[in-house]
Design a protein around this motif. Structure first.
Motif, short mmCIF file in Angstrom:
data_model
loop_
_atom_site.label_atom_id
_atom_site.label_comp_id
_atom_site.label_asym_id
_atom_site.label_seq_id
_atom_site.Cartn_x
_atom_site.Cartn_y
_atom_site.Cartn_z
N TYR A 1 -1.89 -13.45 0.35
CA TYR A 1 -2.14 -11.57 -0.38
C TYR A 1 -1.58 -10.72 0.93
CZ TYR A 1 -4.65 -14.44 -3.48
OH TYR A 1 -5.00 -16.65 -4.84
N ARG A 2 -1.33 -11.00 1.89
CA ARG A 2 -1.22 -10.08 3.22
C ARG A 2 -0.32 -8.62 2.41
NH1 ARG A 2 -0.44 -14.04 7.93
NH2 ARG A 2 -2.47 -14.72 7.87
N SER A 3 0.22 -8.36 1.14
CA SER A 3 1.24 -7.95 0.64
C SER A 3 0.17 -6.18 -0.06
CB SER A 3 2.07 -7.77 0.01
OG SER A 3 1.13 -7.63 -1.38
N ASP A 4 1.09 -5.52 0.51
CA ASP A 4 0.86 -3.70 0.04
C ASP A 4 -0.05 -4.03 -1.32
OD1 ASP A 4 1.21 -2.60 2.25
OD2 ASP A 4 2.46 -1.58 1.23
N ARG A 5 0.45 -4.86 -2.20
CA ARG A 5 -0.22 -4.90 -3.62
C ARG A 5 -1.52 -5.34 -3.88
NH1 ARG A 5 1.81 -10.11 -7.29
NH2 ARG A 5 0.38 -9.96 -8.76
N TYR A 6 -1.64 -5.88 -2.72
CA TYR A 6 -3.79 -6.22 -2.77
C TYR A 6 -4.35 -4.62 -2.05
CZ TYR A 6 -1.74 -10.59 -4.76
OH TYR A 6 -1.31 -11.46 -5.13
N ARG B 1 -10.73 1.83 12.72
CA ARG B 1 -9.83 1.73 12.83
C ARG B 1 -9.00 0.62 12.66
NH1 ARG B 1 -7.31 5.06 18.07
NH2 ARG B 1 -4.86 4.13 17.44
N ASP B 2 -7.62 -0.59 12.74
CA ASP B 2 -6.69 -1.10 12.07
C ASP B 2 -7.84 -2.17 11.39
OD1 ASP B 2 -5.15 -1.04 14.10
OD2 ASP B 2 -5.90 -0.93 15.40
N GLN B 3 -8.53 -2.04 10.09
CA GLN B 3 -9.04 -2.82 9.36
C GLN B 3 -9.03 -2.07 8.43
OE1 GLN B 3 -12.92 -2.67 9.98
NE2 GLN B 3 -13.11 -4.20 11.37
N GLN B 4 -8.40 -2.87 7.11
CA GLN B 4 -7.97 -2.92 5.52
C GLN B 4 -9.18 -3.11 4.29
OE1 GLN B 4 -5.59 -0.10 4.31
NE2 GLN B 4 -6.87 -0.51 2.19
N TRP B 5 -9.23 -3.27 3.33
CA TRP B 5 -9.67 -3.54 2.30
C TRP B 5 -8.59 -4.08 1.86
CZ3 TRP B 5 -14.97 -5.10 1.61
CH2 TRP B 5 -15.41 -4.24 2.69
N TYR B 6 -9.43 -5.08 1.02
CA TYR B 6 -7.74 -6.55 0.15
C TYR B 6 -8.95 -6.86 -1.03
CZ TYR B 6 -4.21 -6.51 3.69
OH TYR B 6 -3.19 -5.92 4.25
N ARG B 7 -8.52 -6.19 -2.31
CA ARG B 7 -8.62 -6.72 -3.74
C ARG B 7 -8.10 -8.17 -3.74
NH1 ARG B 7 -9.33 -4.29 -9.81
NH2 ARG B 7 -11.04 -5.73 -10.07
N ILE B 8 -8.86 -9.23 -4.20
CA ILE B 8 -7.73 -10.26 -4.54
C ILE B 8 -9.13 -10.97 -5.27
CG2 ILE B 8 -7.56 -12.50 -3.86
CD1 ILE B 8 -6.77 -11.28 -0.75
N ASN B 9 -8.96 -11.07 -6.77
CA ASN B 9 -9.59 -12.03 -7.83
C ASN B 9 -11.24 -11.82 -7.44
OD1 ASN B 9 -7.60 -13.52 -8.03
ND2 ASN B 9 -8.55 -15.51 -6.90
N ASN B 10 -10.80 -9.99 -7.45
CA ASN B 10 -12.15 -8.94 -7.84
C ASN B 10 -13.52 -9.52 -6.32
OD1 ASN B 10 -11.51 -8.04 -10.80
ND2 ASN B 10 -12.48 -9.92 -11.49
N ASP B 11 -12.88 -10.11 -5.75
CA ASP B 11 -13.29 -10.44 -4.23
C ASP B 11 -12.72 -8.74 -3.75
OD1 ASP B 11 -14.83 -12.44 -4.71
OD2 ASP B 11 -13.12 -13.87 -4.53
N PHE B 12 -13.72 -8.41 -2.58
CA PHE B 12 -12.87 -7.14 -1.71
C PHE B 12 -13.21 -7.49 -0.48
CE2 PHE B 12 -14.12 -4.60 -5.47
CZ PHE B 12 -13.01 -3.85 -5.75
N LEU B 13 -11.59 -7.82 0.24
CA LEU B 13 -11.73 -8.86 1.88
C LEU B 13 -11.85 -7.41 2.89
CD1 LEU B 13 -10.22 -11.92 1.00
CD2 LEU B 13 -12.26 -11.29 1.15
N LEU B 14 -12.40 -7.03 3.49
CA LEU B 14 -12.45 -5.98 5.03
C LEU B 14 -11.73 -7.16 5.96
CD1 LEU B 14 -12.50 -3.51 6.46
CD2 LEU B 14 -14.80 -4.15 7.33
N ILE B 15 -10.86 -7.12 6.33
CA ILE B 15 -9.47 -7.28 7.22
C ILE B 15 -9.08 -6.36 8.15
CG2 ILE B 15 -7.50 -8.51 7.15
CD1 ILE B 15 -8.91 -10.09 5.19
#
Length: 132
Positions: A89-94, A108-122
Motif C-alpha cells: 500500500y505504499r504507492s502514490d495510488r493510495y 512534516r514527513d507525514q501522509q494520509w493514505y486511503r485503504i479500504n475506506n480507512d484513512f491512515l496517517l503514516i
C-alpha cells in the motif's frame, strides 16, 4: 614423478584459465539436442518442452492463487496505531489530499493514505500514527 607434476600443473592451468559452466538444457548434447545420442527427428524434445510449459503454468497458477489470498487477507486487516503499513500500500495510488476528506493537516514527513475506506496517517518510517 616429473610427469605427474607436469600433468597436475597443466590440469590446474586449464581449470584456472578455462571456466567450466553447465550448458543450458536446450543446448546440451550433440548438435544442440538435449539427448545427444538420439536423432534430431525424435519427438522427445517436443515432449520435454510440453512438460516444462505445463510445470511453468502450474507454478504461475500457484503464485497467482497465493497472491490473491494474500490480497484478500490484507483487505480484512484491522489497522492499529503503531503498526507498520504493508509495502503493498505504499504507492502514490493510495495517497490522498487531506482537504478532500476533511482530515486533520498532517505534520512534516507525514501522509494520509486511503485503504479500504480507512484513512491512515503514516510517518516517514511507514508507521501508522492515526486511523480514521
Amino acid at each position: 614423478m616429473k610427469k605427474l607434476c607436469y600433468i597436475l600443473a597443466f590440469a590446474s592451468d586449464l581449470l584456472l584459465v578455462t571456466p567450466l559452466y553447465a550448458q543450458p538444457h536446450h543446448m546440451g548434447g550433440m548438435n544442440g539436442n538435449p539427448m545427444g545420442h538420439m536423432s534430431q527427428g525424435n519427438s522427445f524434445s517436443g515432449f520435454n518442452n510440453h512438460i516444462h510449459q505445463d510445470a511453468f503454468q502450474d507454478i504461475q497458477e500457484i503464485r497467482r492463487t497465493r497472491e490473491e489470498q494474500g490480497f484478500e487477507r490484507l483487505k480484512r486487516l484491522k489497522w492499529q496505531e503503531g503498526y507498520t503499513m504493508p509495502q503493498h500500500y505504499r504507492s502514490d495510488r493510495y495517497k490522498v489530499n487531506y482537504n478532500q476528506y476533511n482530515l486533520p493537516r498532517p505534520e512534516r514527513d507525514q501522509q494520509w493514505y486511503r485503504i479500504n475506506n480507512d484513512f491512515l496517517l503514516i510517518d516517514a518510517t511507514n508507521s501508522i500514527i492515526s486511523v480514521q
